[in-house]
Motif scaffolding. Structure first.
Motif, short mmCIF file in Angstrom:
data_model
loop_
_atom_site.label_atom_id
_atom_site.label_comp_id
_atom_site.label_asym_id
_atom_site.label_seq_id
_atom_site.Cartn_x
_atom_site.Cartn_y
_atom_site.Cartn_z
N ILE A 6 0.87 -1.17 0.00
CA ILE A 6 0.00 0.00 0.00
C ILE A 6 0.91 1.22 0.00
N LEU A 7 0.74 2.06 -0.99
CA LEU A 7 1.58 3.25 -1.17
C LEU A 7 0.79 4.46 -0.70
N VAL A 8 1.32 5.17 0.28
CA VAL A 8 0.57 6.23 0.95
C VAL A 8 1.32 7.55 0.82
N GLY A 9 0.67 8.54 0.24
CA GLY A 9 1.21 9.89 0.21
C GLY A 9 0.62 10.71 1.35
N THR A 10 1.46 11.46 2.06
CA THR A 10 0.98 12.28 3.17
C THR A 10 1.61 13.67 3.12
N LYS A 11 1.14 14.53 3.98
CA LYS A 11 1.66 15.89 4.05
C LYS A 11 3.08 15.92 4.61
N LYS A 12 3.56 14.77 5.12
CA LYS A 12 4.92 14.71 5.66
C LYS A 12 5.62 13.46 5.14
N GLY A 13 5.63 13.31 3.83
CA GLY A 13 6.37 12.22 3.22
C GLY A 13 5.51 11.07 2.77
N ALA A 14 6.16 10.08 2.16
CA ALA A 14 5.50 8.86 1.70
C ALA A 14 5.73 7.74 2.69
N LEU A 346 -0.93 8.80 11.34
CA LEU A 346 -0.07 9.25 10.26
C LEU A 346 -0.39 10.72 9.98
N PRO A 347 0.48 11.40 9.24
CA PRO A 347 0.10 12.75 8.79
C PRO A 347 -1.12 12.67 7.88
N THR A 348 -1.70 13.81 7.58
CA THR A 348 -2.85 13.86 6.68
C THR A 348 -2.55 13.06 5.42
N ILE A 349 -3.44 12.11 5.10
CA ILE A 349 -3.21 11.23 3.97
C ILE A 349 -3.77 11.85 2.70
N SER A 350 -2.89 12.07 1.72
CA SER A 350 -3.27 12.67 0.45
C SER A 350 -3.66 11.62 -0.58
N SER A 351 -3.01 10.46 -0.54
CA SER A 351 -3.26 9.46 -1.58
C SER A 351 -3.02 8.07 -1.07
N VAL A 352 -3.71 7.10 -1.67
CA VAL A 352 -3.52 5.69 -1.41
C VAL A 352 -3.55 4.97 -2.76
N GLU A 353 -2.50 4.19 -3.04
CA GLU A 353 -2.46 3.34 -4.22
C GLU A 353 -1.85 2.00 -3.81
N THR A 354 -1.80 1.05 -4.73
CA THR A 354 -1.31 -0.30 -4.39
C THR A 354 -0.33 -0.81 -5.44
N LEU A 355 0.46 -1.78 -5.03
CA LEU A 355 1.35 -2.52 -5.94
C LEU A 355 1.34 -3.97 -5.51
N VAL A 356 1.05 -4.87 -6.43
CA VAL A 356 1.08 -6.31 -6.18
C VAL A 356 2.31 -6.88 -6.87
N VAL A 357 3.14 -7.59 -6.10
CA VAL A 357 4.34 -8.23 -6.62
C VAL A 357 4.17 -9.73 -6.45
N ASP A 358 4.14 -10.46 -7.54
CA ASP A 358 3.92 -11.92 -7.49
C ASP A 358 5.25 -12.68 -7.56
#
Length: 358
Positions: A6-14, A346-358
């Protein structure tokens, strides 16, 4: 070993949360990107490279990159500007991997493209050359290109969402653009101008996974579906608790399934309706909706969710994830039926995306 990120972007880093294919136990890592404000974090599913769009008026805009699943990071802003004497790029706000390159949306609204994995950037000038550009007005957060939707197979087709200019589409790789907003309301306009050609405040834009060019749009003024690539839009807000919200996320395989997080309205606090958290799901392309609440707070849920902070993964069944303005991250491993809080504070969350590695 299979991994789910889970890839999370926030107001204080990723931040990155990591689990296996079962998605039961998670490890939190971060903050990354030197704690810059990070607006959007994505991954190229083919290479596994992670990209993070960030910056603000103090730092300027840049795109960070990690080729080792977050172990190390570099960043570049080379070419990420409008040229000498032009208004500076305040921040990079959105990212999308297209068939022939990486795209970045910035503030003030514009589109850039990289064909060398984010090392250098070229302005896709056709969008800002559109004759409506001098009259674009900022939304509440500024004049921002916050959604980029490349066609997954046809590199010439791309859609963008701009607050508050609306949806624009290019069929020639970004050389020329046309507004695609017919049928979407602008309730803040005079009554006889509620359906303008452009000027709507689009909040979220998602492309269905079946190659049919079906689009879903959460707008400041309603929820919509288009079955013709945005040429016309149909309201699908009947059955929802509010016409207002920010994020929408499509199912990875089913074009009729969409996840949505309505808020209680634009002038009533912008939090969960009745302060009871729910993700709303349709299985029939918006003809009907159901609220998914099991495991989510059902009282005093006065939080909001920003426009990029809801995502799915491509596991079976699909995972669904969202982050709040208060820094909580929620996850479901069964398409929204049951929810768990994976992280808090966590800091304010700006974004949530995903990556699946098989």
């Amino acid at each position: 070993m299979a991994k789910t990120l889970i890839l999370v972007g926030t107001k204080k880093g990723a931040f990155i949360l990591e689990s296996d294919a079962v998605r039961r136990d998670w490890t939190l890592k971060g903050p990354f990107c030197a704690t810059w404000p990070i607006q959007h974090v994505i991954a190229d599913p083919a290479s596994g490279t992670i990209y993070a769009a960030g910056g603000n008026a103090w730092f300027g805009g840049a795109v960070w990159k990690s080729t080792d699943l977050g172990g190390t990071w570099t960043h570049s802003s080379e070419g990420l500007n409008y040229g000498e004497g032009a208004e500076p790029v305040a921040a990079a706000w959105s990212l999308a991997q297209g068939p022939d390159g990486l795209y970045a949306g910035v503030e003030p609204a514009g589109l850039f493209k990289s064909t060398d994995d984010g090392e250098t950037w070229t302005h896709v000038s056709g969008l800002r050359d559109h004759p409506t550009r001098p009259n674009w007005q900022p939304g509440g957060g500024g004049l921002i290109l916050h959604h980029i939707v490349p066609h997954p197979k046809d590199a010439k087709k791309i859609w963008v969402g701009i607050s508050s200019a609306g949806v624009f589409h290019s069929a020639d790789g970004g050389t020329t653009w046309e507004p695609r907003n017919r049928g979407t309301r602008a309730d803040y306009m005079p009554e006889d101008q509620r359906y303008p050609e452009w000027g709507q405040c689009v909040h979220s834009l998602a492309l269905a996974p079946d190659g049919s060019e079906r689009l879903y749009q959460q707008n400041h003024c309603g929820m919509y579906r288009s079955d013709d690539g945005g040429k016309t839009w149909t309201s699908i807000e009947a059955g929802l608790p509010s016409t207002f919200g920010f994020p929408a996320a499509v199912h990875p395989r089913d074009p009729d399934t969409l996840f949505l997080l309505p808020l209680n309205g634009d002038i009533h606090g912008r939090y969960m309706p009745e302060a009871r958290a729910a993700v709303w799901r349709t299985r029939d392309a918006g003809n009907s909706w159901c609220a998914l609440r099991n495991g989510l707070p059902q009282q005093d849920a006065y939080f909001g969710v920003l426009r990029q902070a809801l995502a799915t993964d491509r596991r079976e069944p699909a995972g669904v994830y969202f982050g709040t303005g208060g820094g909580a991250l929620f996850a479901s491993a069964d398409e929204g039926e049951n929810w768990t809080c994976l992280a808090q504070h966590l800091p304010t969350i700006s974004s949530v995306e995903t990556l699946v590695v098989d």
